[in-house]
Design a protein around this motif. Sequence first.
Motif, short mmCIF file in Angstrom:
data_model
loop_
_atom_site.label_atom_id
_atom_site.label_comp_id
_atom_site.label_asym_id
_atom_site.label_seq_id
_atom_site.Cartn_x
_atom_site.Cartn_y
_atom_site.Cartn_z
N PRO A 35 -2.65 15.69 -5.45
CA PRO A 35 -1.30 14.83 -5.82
C PRO A 35 -0.39 13.30 -6.74
O PRO A 35 0.31 13.57 -6.38
N LEU A 36 -1.43 13.38 -7.21
CA LEU A 36 -0.51 12.17 -7.72
C LEU A 36 -1.27 12.28 -10.02
O LEU A 36 -1.87 13.00 -10.42
N ALA A 37 -0.58 11.86 -10.48
CA ALA A 37 -0.89 12.09 -11.92
C ALA A 37 -0.60 10.68 -13.00
O ALA A 37 0.49 10.22 -13.09
N LEU A 38 -1.85 9.95 -12.14
CA LEU A 38 -1.54 8.72 -12.73
C LEU A 38 -2.40 8.64 -14.41
O LEU A 38 -3.28 9.63 -14.93
N ASP A 39 -2.50 7.62 -14.74
CA ASP A 39 -2.31 7.08 -16.38
C ASP A 39 -4.14 6.58 -16.20
O ASP A 39 -3.90 5.16 -16.79
N ILE A 40 -4.99 6.82 -16.62
CA ILE A 40 -6.19 6.82 -15.62
C ILE A 40 -6.62 6.17 -17.81
O ILE A 40 -6.26 7.36 -18.72
N GLU B 38 -1.33 -6.25 -9.85
CA GLU B 38 -1.68 -7.39 -9.16
C GLU B 38 -0.76 -7.27 -7.58
O GLU B 38 -1.01 -8.67 -7.02
N ARG B 39 -0.45 -6.56 -7.39
CA ARG B 39 0.27 -5.78 -6.05
C ARG B 39 0.39 -4.92 -5.19
O ARG B 39 -0.39 -4.35 -4.04
N ASP B 40 0.02 -3.48 -5.87
CA ASP B 40 0.20 -2.34 -5.50
C ASP B 40 -1.57 -1.59 -5.37
O ASP B 40 -2.26 -2.02 -5.80
N ILE B 41 -1.50 -1.19 -4.26
CA ILE B 41 -2.58 -0.08 -3.62
C ILE B 41 -2.47 1.29 -3.68
O ILE B 41 -1.82 1.51 -2.87
N LEU B 42 -3.24 2.10 -4.10
CA LEU B 42 -2.76 3.34 -3.62
C LEU B 42 -4.19 4.07 -2.40
O LEU B 42 -5.53 4.25 -2.69
N ARG C 181 3.19 17.10 -4.19
CA ARG C 181 2.74 16.00 -5.81
C ARG C 181 3.34 14.87 -4.50
O ARG C 181 4.60 15.06 -4.45
N ALA C 182 3.00 13.68 -4.81
CA ALA C 182 3.87 12.18 -3.82
C ALA C 182 4.85 12.11 -4.70
O ALA C 182 4.91 12.40 -6.28
N ASP C 183 5.77 11.90 -3.93
CA ASP C 183 6.94 11.92 -4.79
C ASP C 183 7.16 9.88 -4.55
O ASP C 183 7.69 9.28 -4.39
N LEU C 184 6.11 9.62 -6.04
CA LEU C 184 5.68 8.27 -6.46
C LEU C 184 5.83 8.38 -8.36
O LEU C 184 5.00 8.63 -8.96
N ASP C 185 6.40 7.05 -8.44
CA ASP C 185 6.61 6.85 -10.03
C ASP C 185 5.11 5.75 -10.25
O ASP C 185 5.71 4.95 -10.10
N PRO C 186 4.58 6.21 -10.94
CA PRO C 186 3.45 5.34 -11.38
C PRO C 186 3.65 4.63 -12.09
O PRO C 186 2.84 3.20 -11.84
N ALA C 187 5.18 4.44 -13.17
CA ALA C 187 5.74 3.50 -13.82
C ALA C 187 6.15 2.44 -13.17
O ALA C 187 6.07 1.04 -13.43
N ALA D 280 0.97 -1.21 -0.17
CA ALA D 280 -0.22 0.22 0.36
C ALA D 280 0.82 1.30 -0.25
O ALA D 280 1.85 1.23 1.06
N HIS D 281 0.95 1.91 -0.73
CA HIS D 281 1.34 3.67 -1.09
C HIS D 281 -0.09 4.58 0.07
O HIS D 281 -1.09 4.77 -1.07
N ILE D 282 -0.07 5.12 0.75
CA ILE D 282 -0.47 5.78 1.21
C ILE D 282 -0.63 7.41 1.24
O ILE D 282 0.61 8.06 1.61
N VAL D 283 -0.78 8.05 0.10
CA VAL D 283 -0.90 9.71 0.11
C VAL D 283 -1.40 10.16 0.94
O VAL D 283 -3.47 10.66 0.70
#
Length: 218
Positions: free
Chosen positions: A71-76, A58-62, A47-53, A14-17
């Motif tokens: 806070p995030l720039a996700l590729d939707i 199958e593992r990560d949860i935001l 902005r969260a210091d997190l690389d969406p790439a 989990a990544h808790i922003v």
Amino acid sequence: MAPRLLQNFNGGRAHIVTSNPTAVEALHVTLGKLGVSASFPALIDGRADLDPATLQAERDILFVDGDLDNPLALDIDAGSRQPPVPVIGLVGVEAPSRLKHLVNLGATAFLRKPVQGAAVYTALFLGINQFLLRGDLRARLDDMDRRRRGRRAVVKAIIAHMQDAGVDDDEAYECLRRESMRSRQSLEDYCEAFMKKRAGISGQTTQPRLIGHSAERR
């Protein structure tokens, strides 16, 4: 067949922003009890210091705090509005604009702040499984659309084989279907390849060879 619902989240990440870790302390503790590791990406200029790439579906949860401004720039995905990983919204101020932002990020579950430990498993269950179900639905729709477009190639291949082999449409279809199974391709993909091969040798005397009833009779 729909994907099996996940009930065990052990091994998740989990990544808790959030800018207020105190409000989600129970979330951090409960995730650990469920076998889910948790981290708090640093906020740099909001902005969260997190690389969406680097995120793995199958593992990560935001977990994203709705009180933060973008806070995030996700590729939707533009068609399905599906984020790359499950997103669970952390709701403080229940303003429509805040909720809309979480929905636009693709959130499939929500937790009220301050987070209560008893609500965490339900949010995980709904958020992750809704993400999986939406992804499966999108894949099915994409496959249906691909097959719909491929029907043109099937019709053309049937007509071409009728002309080449002197058979009726039913026999031409069965022959193409049999050959697609033999080559372990979908009927649509096989017919598309068949027509490309046929076009490539147009003007020559040899046509793509199909092993069908017409060939057997000859």
